[in-house]
Design a protein around this motif. Structure first.
Motif, PDB file in Angstrom:
ATOM      1  N   LEU A 157      -6.890  15.264  -5.689  1.00  0.00           N
ATOM      2  CA  LEU A 157      -7.706  16.061  -5.965  1.00  0.00           C
ATOM      3  C   LEU A 157      -8.954  14.684  -6.237  1.00  0.00           C
ATOM      4  CD1 LEU A 157      -6.182  16.661  -9.630  1.00  0.00           C
ATOM      5  CD2 LEU A 157      -6.292  18.328  -7.225  1.00  0.00           C
ATOM      6  N   LYS A 158      -8.805  13.649  -5.961  1.00  0.00           N
ATOM      7  CA  LYS A 158      -9.856  13.270  -6.751  1.00  0.00           C
ATOM      8  C   LYS A 158     -10.268  11.292  -6.414  1.00  0.00           C
ATOM      9  CE  LYS A 158     -14.819  13.380  -7.938  1.00  0.00           C
ATOM     10  NZ  LYS A 158     -15.521  13.607  -7.118  1.00  0.00           N
ATOM     11  N   ILE A 159     -11.305  10.974  -5.540  1.00  0.00           N
ATOM     12  CA  ILE A 159     -11.185   9.454  -5.349  1.00  0.00           C
ATOM     13  C   ILE A 159     -11.846   9.114  -6.501  1.00  0.00           C
ATOM     14  CG2 ILE A 159     -10.982   7.617  -3.793  1.00  0.00           C
ATOM     15  CD1 ILE A 159     -10.476   9.562  -1.860  1.00  0.00           C
ATOM     16  N   ARG A 200       1.100  -0.825  -0.208  1.00  0.00           N
ATOM     17  CA  ARG A 200       0.269   0.247  -0.074  1.00  0.00           C
ATOM     18  C   ARG A 200       0.816   1.081   0.518  1.00  0.00           C
ATOM     19  NH1 ARG A 200      -3.675  -1.013   5.595  1.00  0.00           N
ATOM     20  NH2 ARG A 200      -1.739  -0.964   5.522  1.00  0.00           N
ATOM     21  N   LYS A 201       2.071   1.334  -0.320  1.00  0.00           N
ATOM     22  CA  LYS A 201       3.222   2.628  -0.592  1.00  0.00           C
ATOM     23  C   LYS A 201       3.516   2.767  -1.454  1.00  0.00           C
ATOM     24  CE  LYS A 201       5.528   1.315   4.140  1.00  0.00           C
ATOM     25  NZ  LYS A 201       7.339   1.382   3.799  1.00  0.00           N
ATOM     26  N   LEU A 202       3.076   4.237  -1.823  1.00  0.00           N
ATOM     27  CA  LEU A 202       3.253   4.975  -3.109  1.00  0.00           C
ATOM     28  C   LEU A 202       4.883   5.743  -2.556  1.00  0.00           C
ATOM     29  CD1 LEU A 202       0.889   6.691  -5.324  1.00  0.00           C
ATOM     30  CD2 LEU A 202       3.349   7.832  -5.365  1.00  0.00           C
ATOM     31  N   CYS A 203       6.000   5.510  -3.375  1.00  0.00           N
ATOM     32  CA  CYS A 203       7.057   6.446  -3.378  1.00  0.00           C
ATOM     33  C   CYS A 203       7.675   6.784  -4.407  1.00  0.00           C
ATOM     34  CB  CYS A 203       8.247   5.219  -2.774  1.00  0.00           C
ATOM     35  SG  CYS A 203       7.603   4.272  -1.226  1.00  0.00           S
ATOM     36  N   ARG A 215       0.272   7.210   1.381  1.00  0.00           N
ATOM     37  CA  ARG A 215       0.005   6.550   1.970  1.00  0.00           C
ATOM     38  C   ARG A 215      -1.811   6.447   1.714  1.00  0.00           C
ATOM     39  NH1 ARG A 215       3.742   5.938   5.535  1.00  0.00           N
ATOM     40  NH2 ARG A 215       5.528   3.862   5.861  1.00  0.00           N
ATOM     41  N   TYR A 216      -2.265   6.192   0.861  1.00  0.00           N
ATOM     42  CA  TYR A 216      -4.066   7.074   0.218  1.00  0.00           C
ATOM     43  C   TYR A 216      -4.352   5.912   0.180  1.00  0.00           C
ATOM     44  CZ  TYR A 216      -2.804  11.790   0.269  1.00  0.00           C
ATOM     45  OH  TYR A 216      -2.224  12.554   0.805  1.00  0.00           O
ATOM     46  N   HIS A 217      -3.957   4.268  -0.137  1.00  0.00           N
ATOM     47  CA  HIS A 217      -4.592   3.407  -0.395  1.00  0.00           C
ATOM     48  C   HIS A 217      -4.721   2.553   0.921  1.00  0.00           C
ATOM     49  CE1 HIS A 217      -5.918   3.663  -4.215  1.00  0.00           C
ATOM     50  NE2 HIS A 217      -4.370   4.453  -4.648  1.00  0.00           N
TER      51      HIS A 217
END
Length: 752
Positions: free
Chosen positions: A710-712, A645-648, A663-665
């Motif tokens: 911005l948007k989900i 679930r990490k975005l680097c 970490r948005y997911h």
């Protein structure tokens, strides 16, 4: 009379010296003297008589030096030698008697015994002395050291079988040494082994004496090694004998003249300072002016300016309703609450007392905890630090970074405009044409949809699909089993179709290569599959296809061996850039500007230079399992997503570690993609959502990138734990295409 006695003693001494010189050995002369002393030692009267007799010094025959008397002198010498031999024989006969005499000094053996033998060379008798053994009876200072090598370093003998030489020049062999186990057993069997020390000269353990052990014990205790040393002995008055002041001085020398004459050197220094003062180079301090301040003033009128006023003592909290003598009924505890309060620890009780009710104030008894509470109050006032803490009135929202409003960052996708369903299958891959007019998608059943026309159907699973980035041609590549299929969409303009066919199937085909990969083209009349690349059978299905920005090179990653193949369409040539690489390759990407190649394994991202064929750097995202990766169009930034679930976000010019971690997911990230022209990027996850971010990168290297969520987007269902499997942006519009495990392919468009 005294003068005659001294002369007689001198004459006796000289006679004895002459007798000693005539003897052949020093030890015999000494023994003879000792025997004569012993014989005469028992009669003191004879010694007294002989001391009074005057003996004349023997006259020296001057004629012995002449040539005439040389023969007579030789005869005299022979007679003397014969007489000495007779005396020696008589002495040997007398030795047993002397040894048997317990009162004689010869039994002490101060000097070694002499043996008389016949010489084999001269035939005459000679004396043989025994070998000198430096034992404890010897006066030598090194009787305890049999190794006589002196100050030579012992490590010079490390490679030799001996450790030195004894007093006779013979080698001292190195003693045998056991291993550590033998040493341990020796210490266990011998209780006195701890009282020995290793001697370097003999290479053996030497037992320590009681005196040496006592010295070691005193050193361990920090005491003086000498037990006879008294640190508290009385002071010796060296200058005043027995505590009395001496009258005479230690030195009666007259005072030197320099003590009462003025110093010329000091006069020169003073004159130098005087000249400097006259010339103004040395200025004295100015006198302080008198201040018009009163001599006496009241110190309690106003507080001192440099010290803050004392803080007041904290006030006690006001009493509550429970402390009243007539509290309301709801404050009175029940029997259960009273038992719970009594059984609880004093620290765990909510109150220090139990509320009680009295009919009148005069019926209230004395407070039993009064002294204890007052004492606790005094302790609080004494021990508690009186510090005035300033409260910071800060708005929590002001601590958050100031981000621009999403409405000011338009356009970005906000709603669902088109949906294509693959019935009963998961859509694994999707790609958009460079002009944005076509979308191609493939599912697990082998169906490839070209919107809005079904292009073809295969019997196998589709691993990846990617559109060629060139704008003068129009075709896409699909991976099926161990093949890469080049497909041309229908209804193309004649010019585009002609250039596409010329690019894939030129008239003069390039010469074949020795690569294990086979290139095969079909007839130009067919409008679907125009070129096929057959990979080795062990490669398996290609799980990823990526194009170089010029559209001539593409790379594929095989699923079985995680092998990377780079294909060149113009030359119909394929090659494997890596013979062996650490880790399992997940995906690869071409740098948009430079000849660099990104390779992502499970935990690392390596950047290679294809021209120099070397490793440039290794990115360490700290992700357990990398699932997706994409590069910013500028080529200076990389985003990496993982199943944890990490975005680097990486800045290639900054560091090898992530610049920012998002970490948005709530579940694993499946796909990442930067927009080619707009400052946008999107991420999809197994939680069924798509996160759209604004990502502005500035040309100024000192300014950090601006990342704003911005948007989900929610339009996919989670099927068997899988959500949105891939997202792609349209090249010229802020439109997003997503493919999900629920069989849906959705196009998301912006509202403006």
């Amino acid at each position: 009379m005294a003068i005659t006695e001294d002369k007689s003693r001198r004459n006796k001494r000289k006679v004895r010296e002459l007798e000693v010189e005539t003897k052949p050995a020093f030890s015999d002369a000494v023994n003879l003297d000792m025997v004569s002393d012993d014989e005469g030692g028992g009669d003191d009267d004879q010694d007294a008589d002989t001391d009074h007799e005057v003996e004349d010094f023997p006259e020296i025959d001057t004629g012995s030096d002449s040539e005439v008397g040389s023969e007579e002198s030789e005869e005299d010498e022979e007679d003397e030698v014969s007489e000495e031999e007779e005396e020696d024989e008589s002495e040997e006969d007398e030795d047993p008697s002397e040894e048997g005499d317990s009162g004689s000094d010869s039994a002490i053996h101060i000097f070694p015994k002499v043996k008389s033998t016949i010489s084999n060379i001269t035939g005459r008798p000679k004396r043989v002395y025994p070998e000198i053994e430096p034992d404890y009876e010897s006066d030598s200072s090194i009787e305890d050291d049999p190794n006589r090598i002196g100050n030579i370093p012992l490590h010079w003998y490390d490679d030799l079988p001996h450790i030195g030489y004894d007093i006779n020049g013979k080698r001292i062999l190195r003693p045998a040494k056991g291993d550590e186990l033998d040493k341990f057993l020796e210490t266990m069997e011998d209780p006195a082994s701890w009282t020995s020390a290793f001697d370097k000269n003999t290479q053996m353990n030497k037992p320590l004496t009681a005196e040496e052990l006592e010295i070691i014990h005193r050193l361990q205790l920090g005491e003086n090694p000498d037990a006879a040393y008294d640190p508290y002995e009385p002071t010796v008055e060296w200058f005043t004998g027995k505590g009395k002041e001496e009258i005479m001085p230690l030195s009666a020398a007259p005072e030197p003249k320099r003590r009462w004459l003025p110093s010329k050197w000091e006069k020169q220094k003073i004159m130098k300072i005087v000249r400097a003062i006259r010339q103004g180079r040395i200025v004295g301090s100015k006198p302080k002016t008198a201040q018009n301040t009163p001599q006496f003033y009241a110190i309690w009128n106003e507080p001192a300016s440099n010290q803050p006023p004392p803080l007041p003592a904290p006030k006690l909290p006001p009493p509550t309703h429970a402390e009243s003598y007539n509290p309301p009924e709801e404050y009175l505890p029940t029997e259960a609450e009273r038992k719970e309060w009594e059984n609880a620890e004093p620290e765990d009780r909510e109150r220090d007392f139990i509320p009680q009710k009295y009919a009148a104030l005069r019926l209230v008894p004395g407070y039993e905890r009064f002294i204890k509470d007052r004492f606790s109050r005094q302790l609080d006032l004494y021990l508690a630090p009186r510090v005035q803490r300033k409260k910071l009135n800060i708005d929590p929202n002001s601590l958050l970074p100031k981000l621009p409003s999403p409405s000011s960052l338009r356009p970005f996708p906000t709603y669902q405009s088109l949906k294509v369903i693959h019935p009963g299958s998961r859509v694994r891959c999707v790609s958009v044409s460079p002009d944005g007019a076509w979308v191609v998608s493939g599912d697990e059943t082998g169906v490839v949809y070209l919107w809005e026309v079904i292009v073809g159907r295969e019997d196998s699973k589709i691993g990846a699909i990617e559109w060629c980035p060139r704008t003068d041609v129009s075709y896409f590549v699909v991976s099926v089993e161990d093949k890469l299929l080049f497909i041309v969409p229908p209804n193309l303009p004649s010019a585009v179709l002609s250039s596409t066919q010329n690019a894939l199937t030129p008239a003069p085909l390039p010469p074949p290569t020795t690569s294990p990969i086979k290139w095969a083209s079909t007839s130009r009349a067919e409008d679907d599959i125009i070129l096929t690349i057959t990979l080795p059978a062990i490669s398996g299905l290609s799980k990823q296809i990526t194009w170089h920005r010029r559209g001539d090179y593409l790379a594929s990653v095989s699923s079985n061996e995680s092998q990377v193949w780079i294909h060149q369409v113009s030359r119909r040539h394929s090659q494997a850039p890596f013979k062996k690489i650490k880790g399992t390759i997940q995906l690869v990407l071409f740098h948009p500007i430079k000849p660099h190649f990104f390779v992502a394994t499970q935990q690392y991202v390596r950047l290679y230079d294809l021209m120099q064929q070397k490793l440039i750097k290794t990115l360490m995202p700290g992700i357990k399992w990398i699932s997706s990766m994409d590069i910013h169009p500028s080529g200076d930034h990389v985003i990496v997503g993982g199943y944890d679930r990490k975005l680097c976000w990486f800045d290639l010019e900054l560091s090898e570690k992530p610049y920012k971690i998002l970490r948005y997911h709530s579940r694993a990230i499946r796909s990442l993609h930067f927009h080619p022209t707009y400052p946008l990027f999107a991420s999809s996850s197994d939680d069924g959502s798509i996160q759209v971010f604004h990502s502005r990168v500035y040309n100024d290297l000192t300014t950090d990138p601006l990342i704003v969520p911005l948007k989900i987007l929610r339009g996919h269902d989670v099927n068997d734990g899988l959500g949105v499997l891939q997202v792609k942006w349209a090249n010229k519009q802020p439109w997003l295409v997503s493919a999900g495990a629920d069989g849906k392919v959705v196009v998301w468009c912006s509202s403006s």
